[in-house]
Design a protein around this motif. Structure first.
Motif, PDB file in Angstrom:
ATOM      1  N   LEU A 143       0.866  -1.174   0.000  1.00 54.22           N
ATOM      2  CA  LEU A 143       0.000   0.000   0.000  1.00 54.22           C
ATOM      3  C   LEU A 143       0.900   1.220   0.000  1.00 54.22           C
ATOM      4  CD1 LEU A 143      -2.693   1.560   0.355  1.00 54.22           C
ATOM      5  CD2 LEU A 143      -2.325   1.352   2.816  1.00 54.22           C
ATOM      6  N   CYS A 144       0.708   2.085  -0.952  1.00 55.46           N
ATOM      7  CA  CYS A 144       1.460   3.341  -0.986  1.00 55.46           C
ATOM      8  C   CYS A 144       0.659   4.372  -0.197  1.00 55.46           C
ATOM      9  CB  CYS A 144       1.694   3.790  -2.421  1.00 55.46           C
ATOM     10  SG  CYS A 144       2.621   5.334  -2.497  1.00 55.46           S
ATOM     11  N   SER A 145       1.079   4.620   1.031  1.00 55.56           N
ATOM     12  CA  SER A 145       0.369   5.545   1.910  1.00 55.56           C
ATOM     13  C   SER A 145       0.272   6.935   1.302  1.00 55.56           C
ATOM     14  CB  SER A 145       1.058   5.632   3.267  1.00 55.56           C
ATOM     15  OG  SER A 145       1.057   4.373   3.887  1.00 55.56           O
ATOM     16  N   ARG A 146       1.343   7.370   0.656  1.00 60.08           N
ATOM     17  CA  ARG A 146       1.350   8.703   0.059  1.00 60.08           C
ATOM     18  C   ARG A 146       0.269   8.802  -1.020  1.00 60.08           C
ATOM     19  NH1 ARG A 146       5.108  12.652   0.334  1.00 60.08           N
ATOM     20  NH2 ARG A 146       6.557  11.172   1.254  1.00 60.08           N
ATOM     21  N   THR A 147       0.123   7.761  -1.840  1.00 61.39           N
ATOM     22  CA  THR A 147      -0.877   7.777  -2.909  1.00 61.39           C
ATOM     23  C   THR A 147      -2.281   7.853  -2.343  1.00 61.39           C
ATOM     24  OG1 THR A 147       0.555   6.551  -4.407  1.00 61.39           O
ATOM     25  CG2 THR A 147      -1.804   6.487  -4.877  1.00 61.39           C
ATOM     26  N   ILE A 148      -2.594   7.031  -1.351  1.00 65.28           N
ATOM     27  CA  ILE A 148      -3.947   7.047  -0.799  1.00 65.28           C
ATOM     28  C   ILE A 148      -4.216   8.388  -0.115  1.00 65.28           C
ATOM     29  CG2 ILE A 148      -3.424   5.900   1.402  1.00 65.28           C
ATOM     30  CD1 ILE A 148      -6.622   5.511  -0.702  1.00 65.28           C
ATOM     31  N   LYS A 149      -3.204   8.971   0.552  1.00 66.98           N
ATOM     32  CA  LYS A 149      -3.386  10.283   1.181  1.00 66.98           C
ATOM     33  C   LYS A 149      -3.668  11.338   0.110  1.00 66.98           C
ATOM     34  CE  LYS A 149      -1.221  13.830   4.080  1.00 66.98           C
ATOM     35  NZ  LYS A 149      -2.140  14.823   3.587  1.00 66.98           N
ATOM     36  N   GLU A 150      -2.888  11.342  -0.963  1.00 69.18           N
ATOM     37  CA  GLU A 150      -3.087  12.328  -2.022  1.00 69.18           C
ATOM     38  C   GLU A 150      -4.471  12.191  -2.654  1.00 69.18           C
ATOM     39  OE1 GLU A 150       0.227  11.685  -4.646  1.00 69.18           O
ATOM     40  OE2 GLU A 150       1.654  12.644  -3.280  1.00 69.18           O
ATOM     41  N   LYS A 151      -4.893  10.965  -2.914  1.00 71.51           N
ATOM     42  CA  LYS A 151      -6.204  10.744  -3.528  1.00 71.51           C
ATOM     43  C   LYS A 151      -7.332  11.104  -2.560  1.00 71.51           C
ATOM     44  CE  LYS A 151      -4.792   7.336  -6.920  1.00 71.51           C
ATOM     45  NZ  LYS A 151      -5.268   8.023  -8.107  1.00 71.51           N
ATOM     46  N   ARG A 152      -7.156  10.764  -1.283  1.00 71.40           N
ATOM     47  CA  ARG A 152      -8.166  11.097  -0.270  1.00 71.40           C
ATOM     48  C   ARG A 152      -8.291  12.612  -0.132  1.00 71.40           C
ATOM     49  NH1 ARG A 152      -5.798   9.187   4.551  1.00 71.40           N
ATOM     50  NH2 ARG A 152      -4.984  11.287   4.758  1.00 71.40           N
ATOM     51  N   ASP A 153      -7.149  13.312  -0.058  1.00 71.22           N
ATOM     52  CA  ASP A 153      -7.172  14.767   0.077  1.00 71.22           C
ATOM     53  C   ASP A 153      -7.787  15.425  -1.154  1.00 71.22           C
ATOM     54  OD1 ASP A 153      -5.955  14.362   2.519  1.00 71.22           O
ATOM     55  OD2 ASP A 153      -3.972  15.080   1.885  1.00 71.22           O
ATOM     56  N   GLY A 213      -4.193  13.723  13.343  1.00 74.61           N
ATOM     57  CA  GLY A 213      -2.804  13.318  13.109  1.00 74.61           C
ATOM     58  C   GLY A 213      -2.712  12.173  12.120  1.00 74.61           C
ATOM     59  N   PHE A 214      -3.626  11.232  12.214  1.00 80.21           N
ATOM     60  CA  PHE A 214      -3.618  10.084  11.310  1.00 80.21           C
ATOM     61  C   PHE A 214      -3.778  10.518   9.852  1.00 80.21           C
ATOM     62  CE2 PHE A 214      -5.943   6.919   8.858  1.00 80.21           C
ATOM     63  CZ  PHE A 214      -5.083   5.836   8.948  1.00 80.21           C
ATOM     64  N   PHE A 215      -4.704  11.430   9.605  1.00 77.82           N
ATOM     65  CA  PHE A 215      -4.959  11.845   8.239  1.00 77.82           C
ATOM     66  C   PHE A 215      -3.842  12.721   7.676  1.00 77.82           C
ATOM     67  CE2 PHE A 215      -9.549  11.055   9.433  1.00 77.82           C
ATOM     68  CZ  PHE A 215      -9.580   9.832   8.796  1.00 77.82           C
ATOM     69  N   ASP A 216      -2.924  13.189   8.534  1.00 76.77           N
ATOM     70  CA  ASP A 216      -1.760  13.941   8.064  1.00 76.77           C
ATOM     71  C   ASP A 216      -0.601  13.020   7.677  1.00 76.77           C
ATOM     72  OD1 ASP A 216      -2.941  16.425   8.343  1.00 76.77           O
ATOM     73  OD2 ASP A 216      -2.151  16.737  10.384  1.00 76.77           O
ATOM     74  N   LEU A 217      -0.637  11.761   8.102  1.00 75.89           N
ATOM     75  CA  LEU A 217       0.481  10.833   7.829  1.00 75.89           C
ATOM     76  C   LEU A 217       0.646  10.623   6.323  1.00 75.89           C
ATOM     77  CD1 LEU A 217      -0.168   8.053  10.500  1.00 75.89           C
ATOM     78  CD2 LEU A 217       1.536   9.889  10.586  1.00 75.89           C
ATOM     79  N   GLU A 218       1.891  10.676   5.881  1.00 72.24           N
ATOM     80  CA  GLU A 218       2.191  10.425   4.476  1.00 72.24           C
ATOM     81  C   GLU A 218       2.914   9.107   4.274  1.00 72.24           C
ATOM     82  OE1 GLU A 218       4.161  13.780   2.738  1.00 72.24           O
ATOM     83  OE2 GLU A 218       2.485  15.118   3.147  1.00 72.24           O
TER      84      GLU A 218
END
Length: 119
Positions: free
Chosen positions: A39-49, A113-118
């Motif tokens: 799982l690419c955390s950065r990708t899911i964060k970018e798409k979620r944001d 804090g969780f939703f800020d994690l990259e």
């Protein structure tokens, strides 16, 4: 919408997909080492944001469609309030209990804090 409901649902669906990967073999799918899905955390964060930003734009455009009321008024417990603009924000803030109440609570993070994690 920004730091609760929508991001939580995106992350829930991410977790559901991770679980589905583990079940693939039971349905005849041959997949490489499902015990270690990537799982690419950065990708899911970018798409979620990006999804949240898109919703914000939709909400903003919808608000602009409302006709301008010459005297917006809201009534709270029988008292009327009038102002050029009225916004009702029902959001809240996360609360972290003290370690004396729940040992180790200070070691965790809130959803903010969780939703800020990259990573």
């Amino acid at each position: 919408v920004n730091v609760g409901c929508v991001p939580k649902k995106v992350m829930w669906n991410t977790a559901v997909h991770a679980e589905f990967i583990h079940d693939h073999a039971d349905y005849g799918f041959e997949t490489p080492d499902v015990s270690k899905p990537l799982l690419c955390s950065r990708t899911i964060k970018e798409k979620r944001d990006a999804y949240v930003r898109r919703l914000n734009e939709i909400y903003e455009n919808n608000i602009k469609k409302f006709p301008a009321d010459p005297q917006p008024t809201i009534e709270v417990e029988g008292k009327k309030y009038t102002a050029p603009h009225i916004l009702i924000a029902t959001g809240g803030r996360p609360a972290v209990p003290p370690d004396s109440e729940i040992p180790g609570a200070s070691l965790g993070i809130t959803s903010d804090g969780f939703f800020d994690l990259e990573e």
